[in-house]
Design a protein around this motif. Structure first.
Motif: not given
Length: 295
Positions: A68-77
């Motif tokens: 249905t939708n896509d996931y966009l993923i980010a992170y912090s170190l």
């Protein structure tokens, strides 16, 4: 061989994955973000960084595609004793204005997540156990505090598990990009100038960016004194089965590129003789578990 000329005009970056402005370097992989995704994610990443006062800027980790939708993923170190940790955030392409921190998983939910081999739906709140129903809200008497909501296993929990597994297996850095400082903490090497052209073509010069798991690397990180950059991380060249990684140069012979065959969709690049490198995962979140039979 003669060292290929490095690209000019590129911003020197020492990061464990990808900054949004460098997504254009994904060209040889065939993966990219739309203009809408890139601009919306840029705003969302800046907002969450300011809101939570994160110690480092958010980096783009990747995209997991759903029905249905896509996931966009980010992170912090996040700096930590022994080895830095990653704090992951996600949003869906249906609502890219807000990044949400990924939930912490119980051992039971990790086991449930590992057993699912179906594509993602792209709905974070979707219940993942067949026949499960939304928990009823308890009745609260006037003047009393409502109890915390009952947690149930949802797709966001499976997403958290899959991202952690992919990151464990394929997050890569070139040799020398991270060092052990005087306080014996793993930190970015601000003076990293990149690998030479011949060195960039050797798989032995790339390492997993994770707490060391081999006895040799773990012992090197724990021992007092100076630790060489190649000693405290696990080399990807030792991954099993042999052939799980592919290394090649781009058409201009200025970038070294790595692909993972176990997690199709992971792509890493390093611009020779510069401090620029990055890696992202853009795929369906399913491992190629038949790989040992294909090699």
């Amino acid at each position: 061989p003669v060292c290929a000329p490095a690209r000019t005009g590129l911003r020197v970056v020492t990061a464990a994955t990808m900054e949004l402005q460098n997504v254009a370097n994904l060209g040889p992989s065939g993966y990219t973000l739309s203009i809408e995704e890139k601009s919306a994610l840029q705003v969302s990443m800046l907002a969450i960084q300011r809101k939570e006062n994160l110690p480092s800027k958010l980096m783009f980790w990747g995209k997991i595609m759903g029905e249905t939708n896509d996931y966009l993923i980010a992170y912090s170190l996040i700096p930590a004793y022994y080895f830095p940790v990653k704090r992951f955030y996600y949003c869906t392409t249906a609502n890219m204005s807000t990044l949400v921190q990924m939930p912490i998983l119980s051992p039971e939910w990790k086991d449930l997540s590992a057993a699912i081999k179906l594509p993602f739906r792209g709905e974070p709140s979707a219940l993942m156990i067949e026949g499960a129903e939304e928990p009823e809200e308890p009745e609260v008497a006037e003047g009393e505090e409502a109890p915390p909501p009952v947690e149930v296993f949802r797709e966001q929990h499976r997403l958290s598990y899959v991202v952690s597994q992919i990151d464990h297996d394929v997050a890569v850095v070139p040799r020398g990009a991270f060092i052990v400082d005087a306080a014996h903490k793993v930190t970015k090497n601000k003076f990293f100038e990149g690998l030479s052209y011949p060195a960039a073509g050797a798989l032995a010069n790339y390492y997993h960016f994770r707490a060391p798991e081999s006895a040799r690397a773990a012992a090197c990180l724990e021992k007092p004194g100076i630790v060489r950059p190649a000693d405290f991380l696990d080399p990807v060249a030792e991954d099993a089965p042999a052939g799980v990684w592919s290394q090649f140069y781009d058409s201009s012979s200025t970038m070294s590129l790595l692909r993972s065959f176990y997690w199709p969709g992971y792509f890493f690049y390093h611009v020779c003789e510069t401090g620029e490198y990055g890696g992202v995962y853009i795929g369906d979140g399913l491992a190629n578990e038949d790989l040992p039979f294909m090699l």
